[in-house]
Design an enzyme around this catalytic site. Structure first.
Site: not given
Length: 192
Positions: A1, A46, A63, A116
């Site tokens: 990506k 993080d 994502d 996902c």
């Protein structure tokens, strides 16, 4: 990506690509080098720490780490290992990350949230949480793919009708893995 984003940017500008997993970050660095990407800096923090860069980014792609249930076509392991406790853990992480990503976004900027998984607690619940906590709004996404109906009520909780602008893609829709995508905009013109 990251490589594809760099291509869209014609290798001009700056991309901060973050993955807290050092092994995946090293693979990302190797892939970016192989692709000739010169504008990316890879960090291993993080993601919630990016909240301190308030109003700094034009665009944010989150994502999000997730239970990956939408990847069962790739491996049945994701279904066998599914636990509600893990979904709750991921949901809490995702809520921290989406708030941080939104805070780091400049007024007028865009945040894309994706997973996902097909679990509403990791998708609609998380985006609804952002909508309730901030002035964020969603924009419709137009992609040439089949989609499934969004979940606007789950376990007695109603979600914002704004969520109809997001996309929920199930494996059977396009013979792919599952995806959830929301395009989030921070109001403002970005000039101040």
């Amino acid at each position: 990506k990251t490589g594809q984003i760099a291509q869209y940017m014609e290798n001009e500008g700056c991309i901060i690509a973050n993955d807290p997993n050092r092994d995946r970050a090293n693979v990302l660095i190797a892939n970016l080098n192989r692709m000739g990407v010169l504008i990316a800096r890879v960090t291993t923090r993080d993601g919630a720490k990016f909240a301190r860069f308030e109003n700094a980014f034009d665009r944010v792609l989150l994502d999000a780490p997730c239970s990956s249930v939408g990847m069962i076509r790739k491996s049945w392991r994701f279904l066998r290992e599914w636990r509600e406790k893990a979904v709750i853990k991921y949901m809490n992480i995702q809520k921290r990350l989406i708030l941080a990503g939104y805070k780091a976004l400049k007024p007028g900027g865009t945040l894309v949230y994706s997973t996902c998984t097909i679990d509403p607690l990791e998708n609609e619940e998380v985006v609804d949480y952002l909508l309730r906590k901030t002035d964020a709004r969603l924009e419709p996404i137009k992609l040439p793919v089949k989609t499934s109906e969004l979940v606007l009520e789950w376990e007695g909780k109603e979600y914002s009708p704004e969520l109809k602008k997001a996309l929920r893609i199930h494996p059977n829709d396009n013979d792919t893995e599952a995806f959830f995508i929301a395009k989030i905009v921070k109001p403002g013109d970005g000039n101040g």
